[in-house]
Design a protein around this motif. Structure first.
Motif, PDB file in Angstrom:
ATOM      1  N   SER A   1      37.154  35.239  30.464  1.00 39.82           N
ATOM      2  CA  SER A   1      37.362  36.321  31.413  1.00 39.82           C
ATOM      3  C   SER A   1      37.299  35.706  32.806  1.00 39.82           C
ATOM      4  O   SER A   1      36.902  34.549  32.964  1.00 39.82           O
TER       5      SER A   1
ATOM      6  N   SER B   1      40.238  39.843  35.512  1.00 36.94           N
ATOM      7  CA  SER B   1      40.142  40.618  34.263  1.00 36.94           C
ATOM      8  C   SER B   1      38.961  41.587  34.315  1.00 36.94           C
ATOM      9  O   SER B   1      39.046  42.691  33.772  1.00 36.94           O
TER      10      SER B   1
ATOM     11  N   CYS C   1      40.687  42.216  28.429  1.00 38.63           N
ATOM     12  CA  CYS C   1      41.684  42.226  29.509  1.00 38.63           C
ATOM     13  C   CYS C   1      42.215  40.826  29.791  1.00 38.63           C
ATOM     14  O   CYS C   1      43.412  40.645  30.025  1.00 38.63           O
ATOM     15  N   TYR C   2      41.337  39.818  29.735  1.00 42.02           N
ATOM     16  CA  TYR C   2      41.818  38.457  29.980  1.00 42.02           C
ATOM     17  C   TYR C   2      42.756  38.011  28.856  1.00 42.02           C
ATOM     18  O   TYR C   2      43.817  37.427  29.111  1.00 42.02           O
TER      19      TYR C   2
END
Length: 192
Positions: A140, A144, A164-165
């Motif tokens: 991350s 992110s 998210c990353y």
């Protein structure tokens, strides 16, 4: 044989194709961006290889990730999904696809497209990193984490900083192919 990132299971054609043709390649198509967000959420606590093998089943189960259809899923449809052995049968992950479809459509309306919304986190330009080894690649980063907070605020589920990353890598918002990988931009020959 071409050098690839070390995470690729070289004997698995599906994994090789995903690495060579999708991972790190910028995606601007809203439907595909939504699909990948849902699949990354499904991956939570599992391996990407597990989800990649079930990807076609997910597409069938969730109407090819057409958000306009997904938002109308009934309790009966959700129960059928929980019984579908072709996908991860986690109740919360299945429900998150419906929740995320609703948030996705709101962001489309507010920003003109989901692509406009999601790519704004990287100022509409892919970030190209220059990692020597996969050990250097973070799980991350600040972007992110910021994206995660915003997505949660906007009503999305299964969108932590690590997810998210991973999503950013999957849709080419960040290119984390290592320097020895033939997919790293520095190794791509431009035809004249």
């Amino acid at each position: 044989m071409a050098e690839r990132c070390t995470w690729v299971i070289a004997k698995e054609p599906l994994y090789v194709e995903y690495h060579d043709k999708e991972w790190g390649v910028p995606v601007f198509d809203d439907r595909l961006l939504f699909e990948m967000l849902c699949l990354e959420g499904a991956q939570a606590g599992l391996s990407w290889w597990t989800i990649l093998q079930k990807r076609e089943n997910y597409r069938k189960a969730f109407d090819n990730f057409e958000a306009e259809k997904v938002i109308h899923y009934t309790d009966e449809k959700l129960q059928l999904l929980r019984e579908d052995t072709g996908i991860v049968r986690n109740k919360l992950k299945i429900q998150s696809v419906v929740t995320n479809a609703k948030a996705f459509l709101r962001m489309q309306e507010e920003y003109g497209s989901f692509s406009n919304y999601i790519w704004s986190f990287v100022d509409n330009e892919p970030i190209v990193n220059h990692w020597g080894t996969m050990k250097e690649v973070p799980v991350s980063n600040e972007i992110s984490d910021k994206m995660s907070k915003r997505l949660k605020k906007d009503g999305f589920k299964f969108v932590g900083g690590t997810i998210c990353y991973s999503y950013m890598q999957a849709v080419g918002m960040v290119n984390d192919h290592t320097l020895e990988c033939f997919c790293h931009p520095s190794n791509i020959k431009i035809k004249k």
